[in-house]
Design a protein around this motif. Structure first.
Motif, PDB file in Angstrom:
ATOM      1  N   ARG A  24      -7.894  20.165 -29.688  1.00  0.00           N
ATOM      2  CA  ARG A  24      -8.421  21.299 -28.940  1.00  0.00           C
ATOM      3  C   ARG A  24      -8.677  22.489 -29.847  1.00  0.00           C
ATOM      4  NH1 ARG A  24      -7.932  20.669 -23.451  1.00  0.00           N
ATOM      5  NH2 ARG A  24      -6.535  19.000 -22.737  1.00  0.00           N
ATOM      6  N   THR A  25      -9.596  23.305 -29.403  1.00  0.00           N
ATOM      7  CA  THR A  25      -9.863  24.564 -30.072  1.00  0.00           C
ATOM      8  C   THR A  25     -10.096  25.629 -29.016  1.00  0.00           C
ATOM      9  OG1 THR A  25     -11.285  25.739 -31.637  1.00  0.00           O
ATOM     10  CG2 THR A  25     -12.328  24.075 -30.243  1.00  0.00           C
ATOM     11  N   PHE A  26      -9.635  26.815 -29.310  1.00  0.00           N
ATOM     12  CA  PHE A  26      -9.778  27.922 -28.373  1.00  0.00           C
ATOM     13  C   PHE A  26     -10.753  28.974 -28.868  1.00  0.00           C
ATOM     14  CE2 PHE A  26      -5.511  26.142 -27.883  1.00  0.00           C
ATOM     15  CZ  PHE A  26      -5.530  25.812 -26.543  1.00  0.00           C
ATOM     16  N   ASN A  27     -11.330  28.732 -30.009  1.00  0.00           N
ATOM     17  CA  ASN A  27     -12.272  29.654 -30.609  1.00  0.00           C
ATOM     18  C   ASN A  27     -13.649  29.021 -30.716  1.00  0.00           C
ATOM     19  OD1 ASN A  27     -10.230  31.698 -31.217  1.00  0.00           O
ATOM     20  ND2 ASN A  27      -9.538  30.285 -32.819  1.00  0.00           N
ATOM     21  N   SER A  28     -14.644  29.853 -30.873  1.00  0.00           N
ATOM     22  CA  SER A  28     -15.987  29.356 -31.128  1.00  0.00           C
ATOM     23  C   SER A  28     -15.995  28.626 -32.468  1.00  0.00           C
ATOM     24  CB  SER A  28     -16.990  30.506 -31.144  1.00  0.00           C
ATOM     25  OG  SER A  28     -17.052  31.137 -29.880  1.00  0.00           O
ATOM     26  N   TYR A  29     -16.727  27.549 -32.521  1.00  0.00           N
ATOM     27  CA  TYR A  29     -16.776  26.795 -33.754  1.00  0.00           C
ATOM     28  C   TYR A  29     -18.132  26.131 -33.920  1.00  0.00           C
ATOM     29  CZ  TYR A  29     -15.893  22.615 -30.906  1.00  0.00           C
ATOM     30  OH  TYR A  29     -15.966  21.604 -29.968  1.00  0.00           O
ATOM     31  N   ALA A  30     -18.367  25.682 -35.136  1.00  0.00           N
ATOM     32  CA  ALA A  30     -19.580  24.967 -35.471  1.00  0.00           C
ATOM     33  C   ALA A  30     -19.208  23.659 -36.149  1.00  0.00           C
ATOM     34  CB  ALA A  30     -20.465  25.801 -36.384  1.00  0.00           C
ATOM     35  N   MET A  31     -20.089  22.706 -36.027  1.00  0.00           N
ATOM     36  CA  MET A  31     -19.919  21.449 -36.732  1.00  0.00           C
ATOM     37  C   MET A  31     -21.119  21.225 -37.617  1.00  0.00           C
ATOM     38  SD  MET A  31     -18.110  19.026 -33.862  1.00  0.00           S
ATOM     39  CE  MET A  31     -17.644  17.817 -35.102  1.00  0.00           C
ATOM     40  N   ALA A  32     -20.878  20.577 -38.717  1.00  0.00           N
ATOM     41  CA  ALA A  32     -21.939  20.387 -39.688  1.00  0.00           C
ATOM     42  C   ALA A  32     -21.776  19.067 -40.410  1.00  0.00           C
ATOM     43  CB  ALA A  32     -21.957  21.532 -40.703  1.00  0.00           C
ATOM     44  N   TRP A  33     -22.883  18.590 -40.906  1.00  0.00           N
ATOM     45  CA  TRP A  33     -22.899  17.440 -41.792  1.00  0.00           C
ATOM     46  C   TRP A  33     -23.113  17.927 -43.213  1.00  0.00           C
ATOM     47  CZ3 TRP A  33     -21.554  12.653 -40.311  1.00  0.00           C
ATOM     48  CH2 TRP A  33     -21.595  12.363 -38.941  1.00  0.00           C
ATOM     49  N   ARG A  38     -23.942  24.844 -33.533  1.00  0.00           N
ATOM     50  CA  ARG A  38     -22.939  25.597 -32.807  1.00  0.00           C
ATOM     51  C   ARG A  38     -22.558  24.816 -31.567  1.00  0.00           C
ATOM     52  NH1 ARG A  38     -20.407  29.638 -35.619  1.00  0.00           N
ATOM     53  NH2 ARG A  38     -21.943  30.654 -36.981  1.00  0.00           N
ATOM     54  N   TRP A  39     -21.258  24.650 -31.339  1.00  0.00           N
ATOM     55  CA  TRP A  39     -20.831  23.840 -30.211  1.00  0.00           C
ATOM     56  C   TRP A  39     -21.218  24.457 -28.877  1.00  0.00           C
ATOM     57  CZ3 TRP A  39     -19.979  19.044 -30.903  1.00  0.00           C
ATOM     58  CH2 TRP A  39     -19.469  18.274 -29.851  1.00  0.00           C
ATOM     59  N   THR A  40     -21.028  25.749 -28.772  1.00  0.00           N
ATOM     60  CA  THR A  40     -21.481  26.455 -27.586  1.00  0.00           C
ATOM     61  C   THR A  40     -22.822  27.099 -27.911  1.00  0.00           C
ATOM     62  OG1 THR A  40     -20.224  28.437 -28.211  1.00  0.00           O
ATOM     63  CG2 THR A  40     -19.170  26.878 -26.723  1.00  0.00           C
ATOM     64  N   GLY A  41     -23.790  26.811 -27.088  1.00  0.00           N
ATOM     65  CA  GLY A  41     -25.126  27.318 -27.314  1.00  0.00           C
ATOM     66  C   GLY A  41     -26.035  26.309 -27.983  1.00  0.00           C
ATOM     67  N   GLY A  42     -25.491  25.582 -28.949  1.00  0.00           N
ATOM     68  CA  GLY A  42     -26.235  24.496 -29.560  1.00  0.00           C
ATOM     69  C   GLY A  42     -27.270  24.893 -30.584  1.00  0.00           C
ATOM     70  N   ALA A  43     -27.183  26.092 -31.132  1.00  0.00           N
ATOM     71  CA  ALA A  43     -28.111  26.479 -32.187  1.00  0.00           C
ATOM     72  C   ALA A  43     -27.951  25.542 -33.372  1.00  0.00           C
ATOM     73  CB  ALA A  43     -27.866  27.917 -32.612  1.00  0.00           C
ATOM     74  N   THR A  44     -29.060  25.147 -33.948  1.00  0.00           N
ATOM     75  CA  THR A  44     -29.045  24.187 -35.044  1.00  0.00           C
ATOM     76  C   THR A  44     -29.591  24.783 -36.321  1.00  0.00           C
ATOM     77  OG1 THR A  44     -31.192  23.291 -34.358  1.00  0.00           O
ATOM     78  CG2 THR A  44     -29.223  22.200 -33.515  1.00  0.00           C
ATOM     79  N   TYR A  45     -29.166  24.219 -37.429  1.00  0.00           N
ATOM     80  CA  TYR A  45     -29.560  24.678 -38.750  1.00  0.00           C
ATOM     81  C   TYR A  45     -29.750  23.460 -39.638  1.00  0.00           C
ATOM     82  CZ  TYR A  45     -27.231  28.688 -36.649  1.00  0.00           C
ATOM     83  OH  TYR A  45     -26.831  29.680 -35.785  1.00  0.00           O
ATOM     84  N   TYR A  46     -30.757  23.523 -40.507  1.00  0.00           N
ATOM     85  CA  TYR A  46     -31.070  22.395 -41.362  1.00  0.00           C
ATOM     86  C   TYR A  46     -31.362  22.843 -42.781  1.00  0.00           C
ATOM     87  CZ  TYR A  46     -31.748  19.847 -36.992  1.00  0.00           C
ATOM     88  OH  TYR A  46     -31.574  19.267 -35.763  1.00  0.00           O
ATOM     89  N   ALA A  47     -30.972  22.007 -43.712  1.00  0.00           N
ATOM     90  CA  ALA A  47     -31.407  22.204 -45.082  1.00  0.00           C
ATOM     91  C   ALA A  47     -32.901  21.923 -45.170  1.00  0.00           C
ATOM     92  CB  ALA A  47     -30.644  21.276 -46.020  1.00  0.00           C
ATOM     93  N   ASP A  48     -33.573  22.638 -46.041  1.00  0.00           N
ATOM     94  CA  ASP A  48     -35.011  22.451 -46.185  1.00  0.00           C
ATOM     95  C   ASP A  48     -35.366  21.000 -46.516  1.00  0.00           C
ATOM     96  OD1 ASP A  48     -35.680  25.693 -47.741  1.00  0.00           O
ATOM     97  OD2 ASP A  48     -35.527  25.105 -45.634  1.00  0.00           O
ATOM     98  N   SER A  49     -34.508  20.344 -47.250  1.00  0.00           N
ATOM     99  CA  SER A  49     -34.793  18.994 -47.700  1.00  0.00           C
ATOM    100  C   SER A  49     -34.819  17.963 -46.578  1.00  0.00           C
ATOM    101  CB  SER A  49     -33.773  18.561 -48.759  1.00  0.00           C
ATOM    102  OG  SER A  49     -32.457  18.602 -48.242  1.00  0.00           O
ATOM    103  N   ARG A  73     -14.303  30.098 -37.012  1.00  0.00           N
ATOM    104  CA  ARG A  73     -14.431  31.332 -37.754  1.00  0.00           C
ATOM    105  C   ARG A  73     -13.069  31.832 -38.212  1.00  0.00           C
ATOM    106  NH1 ARG A  73     -18.563  35.292 -35.107  1.00  0.00           N
ATOM    107  NH2 ARG A  73     -19.808  33.424 -35.577  1.00  0.00           N
ATOM    108  N   GLY A  74     -12.979  32.130 -39.484  1.00  0.00           N
ATOM    109  CA  GLY A  74     -11.756  32.650 -40.052  1.00  0.00           C
ATOM    110  C   GLY A  74     -10.751  31.602 -40.467  1.00  0.00           C
ATOM    111  N   ARG A  75     -11.106  30.332 -40.331  1.00  0.00           N
ATOM    112  CA  ARG A  75     -10.206  29.247 -40.706  1.00  0.00           C
ATOM    113  C   ARG A  75     -10.916  28.261 -41.626  1.00  0.00           C
ATOM    114  NH1 ARG A  75      -6.995  27.571 -35.120  1.00  0.00           N
ATOM    115  NH2 ARG A  75      -6.166  29.656 -34.655  1.00  0.00           N
ATOM    116  N   PRO A  76     -10.146  27.571 -42.456  1.00  0.00           N
ATOM    117  CA  PRO A  76     -10.776  26.566 -43.315  1.00  0.00           C
ATOM    118  C   PRO A  76     -11.300  25.408 -42.466  1.00  0.00           C
ATOM    119  CG  PRO A  76      -8.400  26.428 -43.486  1.00  0.00           C
ATOM    120  CD  PRO A  76      -8.703  27.677 -42.712  1.00  0.00           C
ATOM    121  N   PRO A  77     -12.336  24.747 -42.916  1.00  0.00           N
ATOM    122  CA  PRO A  77     -12.926  23.675 -42.121  1.00  0.00           C
ATOM    123  C   PRO A  77     -12.091  22.398 -42.136  1.00  0.00           C
ATOM    124  CG  PRO A  77     -14.046  23.828 -44.226  1.00  0.00           C
ATOM    125  CD  PRO A  77     -13.088  24.981 -44.167  1.00  0.00           C
TER     126      PRO A  77
END
Length: 117
Positions: free
Chosen positions: A27-36, A52-63, A101-105
């Motif tokens: 479980r997590t009680f804070n906002s978080y993101a997941m990445a490959w 982003r887990w909440t909202g679902g904004a996505t980000y990609y490397a240019d490659s 946010r604020g914690r190691p992955p």
């Protein structure tokens, strides 16, 4: 403790596709993101895609833009990476990460992707 379990890697020919999965527990009680994140042999780790887990904004490397798609299934606590039109340069160990946010992955064990010419 949070655990991440990756699956779906394998050997494919250039131009082929793979779908990676990462099942998260804990479980997590804070906002978080997941990445490959991927790491090719002898090279630095490289950000591939994030969501982003909440909202679902996505980000990609240019490659990988236009070829890879990151998505999530909230009910299954699973994140996916659909990889299309794979290139030999995509060969790497792919890691699933979860960052609050604020914690190691947290890191998964990694799944190997090999793209042959």
């Amino acid at each position: 403790q949070v655990q991440l379990v990756e699956s779906g890697g394998g050997l494919v020919q250039a131009g082929g596709s793979l779908r990676l999965s990462c099942a998260a527990s804990g479980r997590t009680f804070n906002s978080y993101a997941m990445a490959w994140i991927r790491q090719a042999p002898g090279k630095d780790r490289e950000f591939v895609a994030g969501i982003r887990w909440t909202g679902g904004a996505t980000y990609y490397a240019d490659s990988v833009k236009g070829r890879f798609t990151i998505s999530r299934d909230n009910a299954k606590n699973t994140v996916y990476l659909q990889m299309n039109n794979l290139k030999p340069e995509d060969t790497a160990v792919y890691y699933c990460t979860r960052k609050e946010r604020g914690r190691p992955p947290y890191w998964g064990q990694g799944t190997r992707v090999t793209v042959s010419s």
